[in-house]
Design a protein around this motif. Structure first.
Motif, PDB file in Angstrom:
ATOM      1  N   VAL A  72     -11.523  -7.601 -26.331  1.00 34.63           N
ATOM      2  CA  VAL A  72     -11.215  -6.244 -25.875  1.00 34.63           C
ATOM      3  C   VAL A  72     -11.870  -5.209 -26.781  1.00 34.63           C
ATOM      4  CG1 VAL A  72      -9.350  -4.584 -25.493  1.00 34.63           C
ATOM      5  CG2 VAL A  72      -9.073  -6.968 -24.777  1.00 34.63           C
ATOM      6  N   ALA A  73     -11.789  -5.409 -28.096  1.00 35.35           N
ATOM      7  CA  ALA A  73     -12.362  -4.453 -29.032  1.00 35.35           C
ATOM      8  C   ALA A  73     -13.877  -4.354 -28.877  1.00 35.35           C
ATOM      9  CB  ALA A  73     -11.999  -4.852 -30.460  1.00 35.35           C
ATOM     10  N   ALA A  74     -14.524  -5.497 -28.672  1.00 31.68           N
ATOM     11  CA  ALA A  74     -15.974  -5.476 -28.478  1.00 31.68           C
ATOM     12  C   ALA A  74     -16.341  -4.664 -27.239  1.00 31.68           C
ATOM     13  CB  ALA A  74     -16.508  -6.900 -28.364  1.00 31.68           C
ATOM     14  N   ALA A  75     -15.513  -4.740 -26.199  1.00 32.63           N
ATOM     15  CA  ALA A  75     -15.760  -3.965 -24.984  1.00 32.63           C
ATOM     16  C   ALA A  75     -15.515  -2.476 -25.200  1.00 32.63           C
ATOM     17  CB  ALA A  75     -14.876  -4.484 -23.848  1.00 32.63           C
ATOM     18  N   LEU A  76     -14.673  -2.117 -26.142  1.00 35.05           N
ATOM     19  CA  LEU A  76     -14.383  -0.715 -26.435  1.00 35.05           C
ATOM     20  C   LEU A  76     -15.427  -0.079 -27.349  1.00 35.05           C
ATOM     21  CD1 LEU A  76     -10.534  -0.862 -27.125  1.00 35.05           C
ATOM     22  CD2 LEU A  76     -11.649   0.321 -25.229  1.00 35.05           C
ATOM     23  N   ARG A  77     -16.187  -0.896 -28.031  1.00 35.68           N
ATOM     24  CA  ARG A  77     -17.142  -0.385 -29.017  1.00 35.68           C
ATOM     25  C   ARG A  77     -18.198   0.504 -28.358  1.00 35.68           C
ATOM     26  NH1 ARG A  77     -21.929  -3.622 -31.847  1.00 35.68           N
ATOM     27  NH2 ARG A  77     -22.316  -2.309 -33.676  1.00 35.68           N
ATOM     28  N   GLY A  78     -18.554   1.581 -29.052  1.00 31.39           N
ATOM     29  CA  GLY A  78     -19.565   2.490 -28.552  1.00 31.39           C
ATOM     30  C   GLY A  78     -20.033   3.418 -29.640  1.00 31.39           C
ATOM     31  N   PRO A  79     -20.912   4.348 -29.338  1.00 33.02           N
ATOM     32  CA  PRO A  79     -21.439   5.259 -30.358  1.00 33.02           C
ATOM     33  C   PRO A  79     -20.363   6.070 -31.068  1.00 33.02           C
ATOM     34  CG  PRO A  79     -22.751   5.380 -28.347  1.00 33.02           C
ATOM     35  CD  PRO A  79     -21.550   4.551 -28.026  1.00 33.02           C
ATOM     36  N   GLU A  80     -19.272   6.356 -30.386  1.00 33.47           N
ATOM     37  CA  GLU A  80     -18.194   7.151 -30.976  1.00 33.47           C
ATOM     38  C   GLU A  80     -17.012   6.296 -31.423  1.00 33.47           C
ATOM     39  OE1 GLU A  80     -18.710  10.306 -31.478  1.00 33.47           O
ATOM     40  OE2 GLU A  80     -20.665  10.098 -30.499  1.00 33.47           O
ATOM     41  N   ARG A  81     -17.161   4.981 -31.341  1.00 36.63           N
ATOM     42  CA  ARG A  81     -16.025   4.124 -31.685  1.00 36.63           C
ATOM     43  C   ARG A  81     -16.529   2.864 -32.366  1.00 36.63           C
ATOM     44  NH1 ARG A  81     -14.221   3.681 -27.027  1.00 36.63           N
ATOM     45  NH2 ARG A  81     -13.144   5.675 -27.202  1.00 36.63           N
TER      46      ARG A  81
END
Length: 304
Positions: A72-81
């Motif tokens: 889940v965390a890998a899916a939430l990862r992004g430039p702002e997170r």
């Protein structure tokens, strides 16, 4: 962010607290039919868990622990997170900003921080406060005082009523031969039948066996013990015990785990723990805890 298991939550919270963060706890539960499939294989992880855990504003930093949380965390990862995962995620390492693993995971990489023990919350300050809180309630127990931390049956080790009978007899023999006091706490994984065996066999000998009601004496027992016995099934409990000033002994259980075997062999080789053979023993030790160092390294690499 973790599944609803105390061991996983303690690792993520320990890292957050050691880094000086005030975490918002998110507990994940899988939706059907994704509960039947290994989390690293989920094609859409954000749709595979109950939505309540992901509701509300998204944080700038996610600390995850365990396979489901990693997906889940890998899916939430992004430039702002940014995402920091604790334990081997069982998926591509470059899907995370940082990964914190124990050395027995045998994982390395440019974004990997390796620790000797599992992360936890057994800080010197927390142990000192727990010692003051629980000293009066446990003052009737004789010295030397032995704390016993009991795990439970999992996919690798067995701790049922029959195994508990053997271990209880060994602990009772130590109390009588070495005139030792004993305080024992089961965990959430402990079979109630095994807990009943420990209570029925050890309470008549003067031991304190926590019945699961009221405040949890776990940290107080760690802080007040002259020696700690831990069942071999839990890397987390061994790591928390090793963060104290007390010698740690490993109680064997039927079963085998290669990863836990690597961990315990390293701890034995370094002299921090020894196998439990039914006697009180004491040798010079120093607290072993890499949680604060891992948190400092995380802050350094992430620049905060």
């Amino acid at each position: 962010m973790t599944e609803p298991y105390a061991g996983l939550q303690a690792q993520a919270l320990g890292l957050a607290e050691a880094a000086g963060l005030a975490p918002l706890v998110r507990t994940l539960k899988p939706r059907w039919p994704w509960s039947l499939i290994s989390a690293p294989r989920w094609p859409w992880p954000l749709h595979a868990v109950e939505r309540e855990a992901l509701a509300g504003p998204k944080p700038e930093l996610v600390l995850s622990c365990g396979g489901m949380a990693g997906a889940v965390a890998a899916a939430l990862r992004g430039p702002e997170r940014r995402v920091v995962h604790v334990q081997h995620p069982r998926m591509a390492l470059d899907r995370f900003d940082l990964i914190v693993v124990n050395r027995h995971d045998q994982v390395t990489g440019p974004n990997v921080i390796v620790t000797r023990t599992a992360l936890h919350r057994a800080t010197p300050a927390r142990l000192a406060a727990a010692a003051e809180l629980w000293r009066p309630a446990l003052a009737h127990l004789p010295r030397p005082l032995v704390a016993v931390l009991i795990g439970g049956t999992n996919g690798r080790f067995r701790l049922d009523a029959a195994v508990a009978e053997t271990l209880a007899a060994t602990l009772g023999g130590m109390m009588e031969r070495d005139r030792a006091g004993l305080m024992l706490t089961p965990s959430r994984r402990t079979d109630p039948a095994a807990t009943a065996v420990f209570r029925d066999r050890l309470n008549p000998l003067g031991a304190f066996v926590w019945d699961g009601t009221g405040d949890n004496p776990y940290f107080g027992m760690l802080a007040l013990a002259d020696m700690i016995v831990v069942t071999i099934d839990s890397v987390s409990m061994v790591s928390e015990a090793a963060a104290t000033n007390a010698p740690v002994m490993l109680a064997p259980l039927p079963g085998r785990s290669r990863r836990i075997g690597v961990f315990t062999d390293q701890m034995i080789a370094e002299g921090r723990v020894r196998p439990f053979v039914g006697r009180y023993d004491h040798w010079p030790v120093a607290p072993l805890d890499d949680t604060a160092a891992a948190a400092q390294e995380m802050r350094h690499r992430l620049g905060f």
